[in-house]
Design a protein around this motif. Structure first.
Motif, mmCIF file in Angstrom:
data_model
loop_
_atom_site.group_PDB
_atom_site.id
_atom_site.type_symbol
_atom_site.label_atom_id
_atom_site.label_comp_id
_atom_site.label_asym_id
_atom_site.label_seq_id
_atom_site.Cartn_x
_atom_site.Cartn_y
_atom_site.Cartn_z
ATOM 1 N N VAL A 1 0.840 -1.198 0.000
ATOM 2 C CA VAL A 1 0.000 0.000 0.000
ATOM 3 C C VAL A 1 0.875 1.247 0.000
ATOM 4 O O VAL A 1 0.608 2.205 -0.726
ATOM 5 N N ARG A 2 1.934 1.243 0.802
ATOM 6 C CA ARG A 2 2.855 2.384 0.845
ATOM 7 C C ARG A 2 3.468 2.624 -0.537
ATOM 8 O O ARG A 2 3.527 3.759 -1.015
ATOM 9 N N ARG A 3 3.929 1.553 -1.204
ATOM 10 C CA ARG A 3 4.503 1.712 -2.542
ATOM 11 C C ARG A 3 3.462 2.257 -3.520
ATOM 12 O O ARG A 3 3.765 3.138 -4.328
ATOM 13 N N TYR A 4 2.246 1.755 -3.424
ATOM 14 C CA TYR A 4 1.155 2.249 -4.279
ATOM 15 C C TYR A 4 0.985 3.759 -4.087
ATOM 16 O O TYR A 4 0.894 4.513 -5.052
ATOM 17 N N LEU A 5 0.969 4.207 -2.844
ATOM 18 C CA LEU A 5 0.761 5.623 -2.539
ATOM 19 C C LEU A 5 1.959 6.469 -2.937
ATOM 20 O O LEU A 5 1.792 7.572 -3.457
ATOM 21 N N TRP A 6 3.168 5.982 -2.711
ATOM 22 C CA TRP A 6 4.371 6.760 -3.051
ATOM 23 C C TRP A 6 4.446 7.033 -4.548
ATOM 24 O O TRP A 6 5.000 8.041 -4.964
ATOM 25 N N LEU B 1 -1.790 6.389 4.239
ATOM 26 C CA LEU B 1 -1.556 5.038 4.756
ATOM 27 C C LEU B 1 -2.166 4.896 6.147
ATOM 28 O O LEU B 1 -2.831 3.891 6.447
ATOM 29 N N ALA B 2 -1.970 5.907 6.977
ATOM 30 C CA ALA B 2 -2.547 5.864 8.329
ATOM 31 C C ALA B 2 -4.068 5.796 8.264
ATOM 32 O O ALA B 2 -4.694 4.998 8.981
ATOM 33 N N GLU B 3 -4.670 6.612 7.397
ATOM 34 C CA GLU B 3 -6.129 6.581 7.240
ATOM 35 C C GLU B 3 -6.586 5.220 6.720
ATOM 36 O O GLU B 3 -7.630 4.701 7.127
ATOM 37 N N THR B 4 -5.816 4.650 5.816
ATOM 38 C CA THR B 4 -6.161 3.336 5.256
ATOM 39 C C THR B 4 -6.113 2.268 6.336
ATOM 40 O O THR B 4 -6.998 1.398 6.402
ATOM 41 N N LEU B 5 -5.116 2.341 7.199
ATOM 42 C CA LEU B 5 -5.029 1.358 8.284
ATOM 43 C C LEU B 5 -6.194 1.484 9.253
ATOM 44 O O LEU B 5 -6.677 0.476 9.786
ATOM 45 N N ILE B 6 -6.668 2.692 9.445
ATOM 46 C CA ILE B 6 -7.856 2.879 10.290
ATOM 47 C C ILE B 6 -9.057 2.196 9.645
ATOM 48 O O ILE B 6 -9.839 1.507 10.313
ATOM 49 N N VAL B 7 -9.200 2.381 8.327
ATOM 50 C CA VAL B 7 -10.293 1.722 7.595
ATOM 51 C C VAL B 7 -10.158 0.211 7.723
ATOM 52 O O VAL B 7 -11.147 -0.497 7.962
ATOM 53 N N GLY C 1 -7.364 -0.935 -2.689
ATOM 54 C CA GLY C 1 -8.640 -0.308 -3.043
ATOM 55 C C GLY C 1 -9.075 0.701 -1.985
ATOM 56 O O GLY C 1 -9.528 1.805 -2.308
ATOM 57 N N ALA C 2 -8.898 0.335 -0.729
ATOM 58 C CA ALA C 2 -9.239 1.261 0.362
ATOM 59 C C ALA C 2 -8.307 2.474 0.324
ATOM 60 O O ALA C 2 -8.752 3.620 0.513
ATOM 61 N N ALA C 3 -7.023 2.253 0.052
ATOM 62 C CA ALA C 3 -6.054 3.357 -0.022
ATOM 63 C C ALA C 3 -6.402 4.280 -1.186
ATOM 64 O O ALA C 3 -6.257 5.507 -1.075
#
Length: 180
Positions: free
Chosen positions: A21-26, A38-44, A64-66
Motif C-alpha cells: 500500500v505504501r509503494r502504491y501511494l508513493w 496510509l494511516a487513514e487506510t489502516l484505520i479503515v 482499493g481502500a487506499a
C-alpha cells in the motif's frame, strides 16, 4: 472471535499489506501525503477488518481502500487550494494600485497583519468573502448593528494604518494654461 485473536489477525494483515500500500501511494503522491493516507487506510482496515478477504486478496482490498482514501485527501487538498486562492485575492482600497495598475496585495496583507485580529477578521469577511454586515453578524454570532459598527471601525483603522505607510502629499495636480 476474541480481542486477542482479532488483534493478532489485524497485525498480520498490516504486515502483509503495509508495504504494498505504501509503494502504491508513493507512486501517486508526495511522501507526507502517502504516510497520512496510509494511516487513514489502516484505520479503515481496522474498522472493516471483518469484511476483508484473507491472504493475498487482502493486499488488493487494502489498495482499493487506499485509493479511496487518496481520493479523499486529493479532494481536501483541492478545497484548501481554492480557499487559499480566494483568501489571497483582495479588492484593494481605492487608490491602492501599483503604477502599472495591478492591486498591491502584499501591501494590503501587511497592513491587515498590523491590525487587531478582530478587525482583520471582519475586514476579510467583508472583502474576501464578500459578506454583507447581516451575514457577518451570523458568522460572528452578534447583532447586525454590532457587525456594522465593527466593520465601520475596522475600515477606519485599516484606512489609518494604510495612510501611515502610504502617505498622500495633499496636493492636487492640475494643468494650467490656455489649452482648449
Amino acid at each position: 472471535m476474541s480481542s486477542v485473536s482479532a488483534r493478532a489477525r489485524f497485525e498480520e494483515t498490516v504486515r502483509l499489506v503495509a508495504d504494498p500500500v505504501r509503494r502504491y501511494l508513493w507512486r501517486r503522491t508526495d511522501p507526507a501525503t502517502a504516510e497520512d493516507v496510509l494511516a487513514e487506510t489502516l484505520i479503515v482496515l481496522w474498522r472493516r477488518h471483518d469484511h476483508m478477504p484473507a491472504g493475498t486478496e487482502a493486499v488488493a482490498w487494502a489498495i482499493g481502500a487506499a485509493r479511496l482514501q487518496l481520493a479523499n485527501a486529493n479532494r481536501s487538498q483541492r478545497r484548501r487550494d481554492r480557499l487559499v486562492a480566494k483568501i489571497t485575492v483582495l479588492d484593494p482600497p481605492a487608490g491602492a494600485v501599483a503604477e502599472h495598475g495591478e492591486p498591491v496585495d502584499e501591501e494590503v496583507r501587511i497592513t491587515l497583519a498590523g491590525l487587531r485580529t478582530a478587525d482583520a477578521e471582519v475586514l476579510r469577511l467583508w472583502a474576501w468573502d464578500e459578506l454583507a454586515p447581516r451575514e457577518i453578524a451570523v458568522v460572528l454570532g452578534t447583532t447586525v448593528n454590532a457587525a456594522t459598527v465593527r466593520l465601520h471601525r475596522a475600515r477606519r483603522r485599516f484606512e489609518d494604518a494604510w495612510r501611515k505607510t502610504h502617505p498622500v502629499s495633499g496636493h492636487i495636480e492640475t494643468e494650467e494654461g490656455n489649452e482648449p
